[in-house]
Write an enzyme that holds these catalytic residues in place. Structure first.
Site, short mmCIF file in Angstrom:
data_model
loop_
_atom_site.label_atom_id
_atom_site.label_comp_id
_atom_site.label_asym_id
_atom_site.label_seq_id
_atom_site.Cartn_x
_atom_site.Cartn_y
_atom_site.Cartn_z
N ASP A 229 0.83 -1.19 0.00
CA ASP A 229 0.00 0.00 0.00
C ASP A 229 0.88 1.26 0.00
O ASP A 229 0.65 2.20 -0.76
CB ASP A 229 -0.88 -0.04 1.26
CG ASP A 229 -1.92 1.04 1.26
OD1 ASP A 229 -2.72 1.06 0.30
OD2 ASP A 229 -1.94 1.86 2.20
N MET B 259 16.76 -9.45 -21.05
CA MET B 259 16.19 -8.36 -20.27
C MET B 259 15.55 -7.29 -21.15
O MET B 259 14.44 -6.85 -20.88
CB MET B 259 17.27 -7.73 -19.38
CG MET B 259 17.81 -8.67 -18.33
SD MET B 259 16.54 -9.44 -17.31
CE MET B 259 16.01 -8.06 -16.32
N ASP C 83 19.09 -3.58 -31.49
CA ASP C 83 20.13 -4.49 -30.99
C ASP C 83 21.24 -4.50 -32.05
O ASP C 83 20.97 -4.34 -33.24
CB ASP C 83 19.56 -5.91 -30.81
CG ASP C 83 20.46 -6.77 -29.93
OD1 ASP C 83 20.04 -7.10 -28.81
OD2 ASP C 83 21.58 -7.13 -30.37
N GLU D 119 26.88 -6.54 -20.24
CA GLU D 119 27.34 -5.94 -18.98
C GLU D 119 28.82 -5.56 -19.09
O GLU D 119 29.68 -6.14 -18.42
CB GLU D 119 27.08 -6.94 -17.84
CG GLU D 119 27.30 -6.41 -16.44
CD GLU D 119 26.28 -5.37 -15.99
OE1 GLU D 119 25.56 -4.81 -16.83
OE2 GLU D 119 26.23 -5.12 -14.78
N LYS E 76 28.93 0.02 -22.89
CA LYS E 76 27.76 0.84 -22.53
C LYS E 76 28.11 2.33 -22.72
O LYS E 76 27.34 3.07 -23.32
CB LYS E 76 27.36 0.58 -21.07
CG LYS E 76 26.67 -0.79 -20.85
CD LYS E 76 26.12 -0.91 -19.44
CE LYS E 76 25.76 -2.31 -19.00
NZ LYS E 76 24.49 -2.86 -19.40
N SER F 198 23.28 -4.61 -13.75
CA SER F 198 23.08 -5.21 -12.43
C SER F 198 24.29 -5.01 -11.53
O SER F 198 24.20 -5.24 -10.33
CB SER F 198 22.73 -6.69 -12.55
OG SER F 198 23.45 -7.30 -13.58
N HIS G 205 16.54 -0.98 -12.73
CA HIS G 205 16.99 -2.37 -12.69
C HIS G 205 15.82 -3.33 -12.54
O HIS G 205 15.18 -3.37 -11.49
CB HIS G 205 17.99 -2.53 -11.52
CG HIS G 205 18.57 -3.90 -11.40
ND1 HIS G 205 18.72 -4.55 -10.21
CD2 HIS G 205 19.02 -4.76 -12.36
CE1 HIS G 205 19.26 -5.73 -10.42
NE2 HIS G 205 19.44 -5.89 -11.71
N ASN H 105 14.74 -10.76 -13.54
CA ASN H 105 14.49 -11.79 -14.54
C ASN H 105 13.62 -12.91 -13.95
O ASN H 105 13.97 -13.41 -12.88
CB ASN H 105 15.86 -12.33 -14.98
CG ASN H 105 15.76 -13.30 -16.14
OD1 ASN H 105 14.74 -13.36 -16.83
ND2 ASN H 105 16.82 -14.06 -16.34
N GLU I 173 14.27 -1.80 -9.19
CA GLU I 173 15.07 -0.87 -8.39
C GLU I 173 15.38 0.35 -9.24
O GLU I 173 15.92 0.21 -10.34
CB GLU I 173 16.39 -1.54 -7.96
CG GLU I 173 16.21 -2.68 -6.98
CD GLU I 173 17.52 -3.42 -6.66
OE1 GLU I 173 17.60 -4.06 -5.60
OE2 GLU I 173 18.46 -3.37 -7.48
N ASN J 83 20.60 -7.58 -4.74
CA ASN J 83 21.77 -8.44 -4.93
C ASN J 83 22.79 -8.27 -3.82
O ASN J 83 23.49 -9.20 -3.47
CB ASN J 83 22.40 -8.19 -6.30
CG ASN J 83 21.52 -8.77 -7.41
OD1 ASN J 83 20.72 -9.68 -7.16
ND2 ASN J 83 21.63 -8.23 -8.61
P1 NAI Z 1 21.68 -10.67 -23.20
O1 NAI Z 1 23.03 -11.17 -23.57
O2 NAI Z 1 20.53 -11.60 -23.23
O3 NAI Z 1 21.31 -9.45 -24.17
C1 NAI Z 1 22.14 -8.40 -24.47
C2 NAI Z 1 21.83 -7.95 -25.88
O4 NAI Z 1 22.53 -6.73 -26.12
C3 NAI Z 1 22.28 -8.94 -26.93
O5 NAI Z 1 21.18 -9.25 -27.77
C4 NAI Z 1 23.37 -8.19 -27.70
O6 NAI Z 1 23.35 -8.48 -29.09
C5 NAI Z 1 23.00 -6.75 -27.46
N1 NAI Z 1 24.11 -5.81 -27.58
C6 NAI Z 1 25.38 -5.97 -27.15
N2 NAI Z 1 26.09 -4.86 -27.41
C7 NAI Z 1 25.25 -3.97 -27.99
C8 NAI Z 1 25.41 -2.66 -28.49
N3 NAI Z 1 26.55 -2.01 -28.44
N4 NAI Z 1 24.32 -2.07 -29.02
C9 NAI Z 1 23.14 -2.70 -29.08
N5 NAI Z 1 22.95 -3.96 -28.62
C10 NAI Z 1 23.99 -4.58 -28.08
O7 NAI Z 1 21.86 -9.98 -21.78
P2 NAI Z 1 20.78 -9.71 -20.66
O8 NAI Z 1 20.79 -10.83 -19.73
O9 NAI Z 1 19.50 -9.28 -21.28
O10 NAI Z 1 21.43 -8.48 -19.88
C11 NAI Z 1 21.37 -7.16 -20.37
C12 NAI Z 1 21.67 -6.20 -19.23
O11 NAI Z 1 20.75 -6.41 -18.18
C13 NAI Z 1 23.04 -6.34 -18.60
O12 NAI Z 1 23.48 -5.07 -18.22
C14 NAI Z 1 22.78 -7.21 -17.38
O13 NAI Z 1 23.73 -7.01 -16.35
C15 NAI Z 1 21.44 -6.68 -16.95
N6 NAI Z 1 20.62 -7.58 -16.15
C16 NAI Z 1 20.52 -8.91 -16.44
C17 NAI Z 1 19.72 -9.76 -15.68
C18 NAI Z 1 19.58 -11.19 -16.01
O14 NAI Z 1 19.08 -11.96 -15.16
N7 NAI Z 1 19.97 -11.64 -17.19
C19 NAI Z 1 18.95 -9.22 -14.52
C20 NAI Z 1 19.05 -7.79 -14.35
C21 NAI Z 1 19.89 -7.03 -15.13
#
Ligand code: NAI
Length: 712
Positions: free
Chosen positions: A297, A326, A345, A404, A409, A431, A452, A455, A464, A502
């Protein structure tokens, strides 16, 4: 004081009571509102010329949202006799309603739950508005209670024992169509025709006299065969056991009560209902679940800021960078809420795959168990899939979810930021990388923050919102408002390793490995966690998250807190052997069977043996203390560092982000129940294990002064 109920006469022989609590978004049945109802029933009692009474809400789209839970909170410590008396008062009021010398009909438009649902079944009949907002249910079990104002007695008599058991023990709402089929609703009509329909029901009942026959029938025991009763009891109890794992007593208490009282005259059944309530009301689980209610609430009303006067910008379009796990999830949740979205992407295949998946997910229809064609057609034009950064840059909010890697980034931000509108917000889903560090080099760091997600985004409610050193209040407020718009529960967290969830998860995961090395078994450790109420044990969680990911997160934590994080070589060794967890088919468990189920693996034992320091036996309490004390102590450090704004954010974050057991009320709520003094005592014998068990100044101070987390 403005009255909440008004009495009018839309027709000469029809009385109409309208519930409309002034200044409130919803109608709540507080003691004073119930008092007003009693007074109006007094007035109407003698008017035998009336054909009927209709009860409706003056707030379109919401009927009655239930009893006043703040009053529950205030009475948590009430003696048993007072709890019984509270139930008896509600029961007798609704019983009076059910015996008025004319027909009574509830005209329900919008939510009708808890005490509201009990009031409505106190009437002879119910008509419902045909709208998605109309829902009917008894959610009391979600607060560790059951309906105590006659609900367990009247519901089975009106809709049948099986239906009533399902509604009351699950606490799930039903829609008007289901209510009609069950015989709970006499009619379902468009909202604007509700009053006329209710009056129509009054006239028809007066003519047929059926309501009088029903009144007599409902005062009696229910006619149910002993075999049917046995079958219902066995199936319901198996389902409840599976759902609650014995940790939530209310559904089972409701089942046992109703199986018994359905065979009694109603008057006796009411007494049993009230007496039984005395063992649930004020119990630790009830208090914990009421706390969770207030956590949610508060979160709904929280702007994310401690000062007023900051307006959140209205996010009209969103850009998402990265269409992986994500990014796809974030884009899907946004699109589902009909906010235009542009997705990109670096990898064309990933983009195509992500776009298809997210559209299916956004248009998913529970009933169809698949995407809804009409919804797909509606949402598809709102989704732009692009390789051009310029197209992403037109959005009001851009969320980055790419790999990551800090440098990758930052390079992307450097290209994107100059194209953004000056008021646009850029956010990262990182993360582990500090938000303040990611903001270095940005021209407008005040318009940058962390958002943040967890997943899988589809299922996890927590978000967050991370404030970097230069993030502005407007940016925080906008991120919070956006997260709420897409159905999430955002908490605002200061920048720091692991942010909130985390950072608190890590000490617990780390300790599980230490316990393994000290001689505890995988099974014992996981069982201690699940017995405490965690949805899964820490070693099962390693396998789910991925051991490689855990090693990476561990390094980040070790660098930040080397004095508290134990560098455990076991997990990297498992990674080296290709045991990454579920994704590689083996981790702490093996998943190499047909159904991919977790199985014990003797190979793991051999690996662990290399790292074992001891073979001693651990008691369940020892295991629980070892797992949860480091988490708690870390939380006290975070409160000290002001990483979180309120103790409630810690508890909400852990419940929604980790599945911390709601029946414990949250980590700090649990700690309050144990008491700081006792916690210090529990930590003392563990002090030789290292700094991570050293009571913090905050906890020591609380132990000395008797202060509680929830008093701050
Ligand atoms: P993922 O590997 O599934 O996806 C990342 C995507 O980014 C890929 O499709 C890749 O082709 C694309 N990519 C890479 N460099 C790029 C660029 N310069 N420009 C455009 N696209 C680009 O990774 P995921 O797991 O989705 O993680 C993404 C972010 O989310 C990271 O920062 C990670 O730390 C964070 N995160 C991940 C969690 C998880 O459980 N997987 C949970 C919370 C945060």
């Amino acid at each position: 004081m403005t009255p909440s109920l008004t009495l009018s006469f839309p027709e000469a022989d029809i009385a109409l009571i309208t519930f409309d609590l002034s200044g409130k978004g919803a109608n709540i049945l507080s003691l004073s509102v119930l008092g007003e109802l009693a007074a109006l029933l007094d007035q109407l009692q003698s008017r035998s010329v009336l054909a009927g009474l209709v009860i409706k809400s003056g707030k379109p789209g919401t009927f009655i949202a239930g009893a006043d839970i703040r009053e529950f909170l205030a009475s948590l410590g009430a003696p048993k006799s007072e709890v019984v008396a509270m139930c008896r008062r509600g029961q007798s009021l609704f019983a009076r309603l059910s015996q008025m010398p004319f027909v009574s009909v509830a005209a329900i438009d919008g939510i009708c739950v808890g005490g509201g649902a009990e009031l409505a079944i106190g009437c002879d009949r119910r008509v419902m508005a045909d709208s998605p907002k109309t829902e009917y249910g008894f959610p009391e079990v979600k607060l560790g209670l059951y309906p105590g104002w006659g609900g367990t007695v009247r519901a089975p008599r009106i809709v049948g024992l099986a239906n009533a058991l399902e509604m009351i023990t699950t606490g799930e709402n039903i829609d008007p169509r289901t209510a009609l089929v069950m015989g709970l609703a006499s009619d379902v009509v468009p909202a604007e025709k509700l009053l006329a329909a209710a009056i129509g029901v009054v006239r028809a009942e007066k003519q047929s006299g059926q309501y009088l026959t029903d009144r007599q029938r409902w005062a009696q025991p229910i006619a149910v065969e002993p075999t049917e009763l046995g079958f219902l009891g066995a199936t319901a109890s198996a389902m409840i056991q599976q759902e609650t794992k014995g940790q939530y007593p209310a559904p089972m208490a409701a089942l046992e009560l109703m199986l018994e009282t359905c065979q009694m005259p109603a008057a006796e059944a009411y007494e049993r209902e009230a007496e039984g309530m005395a063992s649930l009301f004020g119990s630790p689980v009830n208090a914990a679940l009421i706390n969770v209610f207030f956590l949610t609430d508060r979160n709904k009303r929280d702007t994310g800021l401690d000062r007023a006067g900051v307006t959140a910008a209205n996010v009209k379009s969103v850009g998402v960078l990265g269409s992986g796990i994500m990014g796809g999830g974030i884009a899907g949740a946004t699109l589902k809420n009909e906010i235009p979205i542009a997705l990109t992407d670096a990898n064309a295949d990933a983009l195509a795959r992500g776009a298809k998946q997210l559209l299916e997910e956004a248009a998913y229809n529970k009933k169809l168990k698949g995407p809804d064609l009409a919804k797909t057609l509606k949402l598809a034009p709102l989704l732009a899939v692009t390789h051009r950064l310029e197209e992403i840059a037109t959005a009001d909010l851009v969320i980055e979810a790419i790999v990551e890697k800090e440098d990758v980034k930052k390079q992307l931000y450097a290209k994107l930021e100059p194209m953004l509108a000056p008021a646009a917000i850029l956010a990262s889903n990182t993360s582990t990388i500090p938000i303040t560090r990611l903001a270095e080099g940005l021209a407008r760091p005040e318009r940058f923050c962390g958002i943040h997600f967890f997943n899988p985004v589809r299922r996890m409610k927590l978000v967050e919102v991370i404030r970097g050193a230069k993030t502005s209040d407007e940016t925080v407020a906008t991120a919070v408002a956006f997260a709420k718009r897409i159905g999430k529960s955002p908490i605002v967290v200061g920048d720091g390793p692991g942010f909130l969830v985390n950072r608190l998860l890590f000490p617990y995961m780390n300790e599980a490995i230490e316990l393994l090395c000290d001689g505890a078994s995988i099974k014992e450790i996981d069982r201690a966690a699940t017995a405490f109420g965690m949805p899964m044990g820490p070693l099962t969680l390693y396998d789910l998250v991925g051991l490689d990911t855990a090693v990476y997160a561990g390094m980040v934590m070790y660098q930040a807190f080397p004095e508290r994080v134990v560098a455990a070589p076991l997990v990297p060794a498992m990674v080296k052997l290709g045991r990454l967890g579920q994704k590689s088919g083996k981790g702490f468990f093996s998943y190499q069977n047909k159904k991919g189920r977790a199985e014990e693996d003797p190979e793991v034992e051999k690996i662990i043996a290399t790292y074992r320091r001891g073979t001693r036996k651990f008691s369940r309490d020892e295991l629980t203390n070892r797992l949860f004390l480091p988490m708690l102590l870390e939380a006290t450090r975070m409160l000290d560092e002001k990483i979180v704004r309120d103790v409630r954010d810690v508890d909400l974050g852990l419940i929604f982000g980790l599945g911390f057991p709601p029946f414990q009320g949250g980590l700090l709520f649990w700690a309050d129940r144990v008491g700081a003094k006792k916690l210090v005592e529990m930590a003392k014998p563990l002090a030789p294990l290292g700094k991570r068990f050293e009571p913090t100044p905050l906890l020591l101070d609380m132990a000395a002064t008797g202060r509680k987390f929830y008093a701050t």
